[in-house]
Design a protein around this motif. Sequence first.
Motif, PDB file in Angstrom:
ATOM      1  N   GLU A   1      16.604  -2.453 -30.439  1.00 37.33           N
ATOM      2  CA  GLU A   1      16.479  -3.913 -30.373  1.00 37.33           C
ATOM      3  C   GLU A   1      16.992  -4.611 -31.639  1.00 37.33           C
ATOM      4  OE1 GLU A   1      12.769  -5.026 -27.512  1.00 37.33           O
ATOM      5  OE2 GLU A   1      12.267  -3.826 -29.261  1.00 37.33           O
ATOM      6  N   VAL A   2      17.020  -3.918 -32.765  1.00 34.92           N
ATOM      7  CA  VAL A   2      17.451  -4.566 -34.009  1.00 34.92           C
ATOM      8  C   VAL A   2      18.702  -3.915 -34.599  1.00 34.92           C
ATOM      9  CG1 VAL A   2      15.118  -5.375 -34.537  1.00 34.92           C
ATOM     10  CG2 VAL A   2      15.874  -3.170 -35.446  1.00 34.92           C
ATOM     11  N   MET A   3      19.319  -3.018 -33.831  1.00 35.49           N
ATOM     12  CA  MET A   3      20.443  -2.242 -34.374  1.00 35.49           C
ATOM     13  C   MET A   3      21.609  -3.098 -34.883  1.00 35.49           C
ATOM     14  SD  MET A   3      21.307   0.717 -35.308  1.00 35.49           S
ATOM     15  CE  MET A   3      20.286   1.943 -34.498  1.00 35.49           C
ATOM     16  N   PRO A   4      22.027  -4.170 -34.171  1.00 37.58           N
ATOM     17  CA  PRO A   4      23.139  -4.962 -34.734  1.00 37.58           C
ATOM     18  C   PRO A   4      22.818  -5.492 -36.134  1.00 37.58           C
ATOM     19  CG  PRO A   4      22.785  -5.534 -32.436  1.00 37.58           C
ATOM     20  CD  PRO A   4      21.614  -4.658 -32.841  1.00 37.58           C
ATOM     21  N   THR A   5      21.574  -5.908 -36.342  1.00 37.59           N
ATOM     22  CA  THR A   5      21.202  -6.430 -37.670  1.00 37.59           C
ATOM     23  C   THR A   5      21.129  -5.309 -38.700  1.00 37.59           C
ATOM     24  OG1 THR A   5      20.067  -8.312 -36.668  1.00 37.59           O
ATOM     25  CG2 THR A   5      19.406  -7.727 -38.915  1.00 37.59           C
TER      26      THR A   5
END
Length: 292
Positions: free
Chosen positions: A63-67
């Motif tokens: 859920e937070v991988m792009p960031t």
Amino acid sequence: LTAKYPDDTRLLIEAGLKEYFPKKRNPELIYEAMSHSLFSGGKRFRGILVIEAAKLLGATPEEVMPTACAVEYIHTYSLIHDDLPAIDDDDLRRGKPTCHILFGEAMAILAGDALFTEAFSLIAGAQKTGDRGRVVDVVWELSSAAGVTGMVGGQVVDIISEGRGIDAATLEFIHENKTGALIKASVRAGSILAGASESELAGLSSYAGYLGLAFQITDDVLDVVGDTEVLGKTAGSDAKLGKATYPSVYGLKEAKAMAESVVGRAKEALNGLSGDTAVLRNLADFVYERQF
Ligand code: IPE
Ligand code: IPE
Ligand code: MG
Ligand code: MG
Ligand code: MG
């Protein structure tokens, strides 16, 4: 050594970076320069912080991988520019020749610019978890931590302090900004995306502030006592440049003691949080114990 490093999370980030890295296209040269620096190792400490803060608050790594990848882009950009002849003039990074040594200064500058820009493109384009308001908050956190109110500001004072005696407050300013700001923003970004409450965000921010300061004190210590081979960067670089460091201002022994005490404060800041904070505590211990 007692600290366990979250290698499972590090490997997830390696996979995420590969997935999100722009597919090689015209002009090929800049993608080569960017991937040389991005995929040459690195502890992925800041990306790990995004993910582990989010996990503590109930989100998944995906859920937070792009960031998480974006903070590693920003960090890699900062290393490429930090190593340039006009800044620290280093030839070795992550055990490989620095970007400008292989690709020339112009391409190294541009590769840094490209990674920095790509970081925000990645967040705006691919960070889907959290409503758009949270994503905008993350952009604000990372841009202000990277810019003149954070990392760039710290780098400026680092450069103008070379070869001079500086006071304790200035030294702390340098470290909290050139290194601490992005580390703190990484924790805050993961927390915000996972929907942290105000008190959770306050506790985690306090943890991360201490963590970031300790991280750079240890970096300074390792520049004195570390091994070039293990560090993957040339030891002794700070003394050569007359850098303002914790060992140069306080002496080696006191600098180590300060790192340990700041790490202790980081862990204390976690006491008010519910949930399993073991990984974040381990990361704090790692900051003091690390050899690279
Ligand atoms: C090095 O950072 C530069 C600093 C801000 C101290 P790291 O020690 O996290 O470097 P990598 O990413 O593991 O190579
Ligand atoms: C790192 O400080 C600061 C940034 C890259 C923003 P250093 O100059 O001490 O980092 P290393 O030792 O070259 O990794
Ligand atoms: Mg530097
Ligand atoms: Mg440097
Ligand atoms: Mg250093």
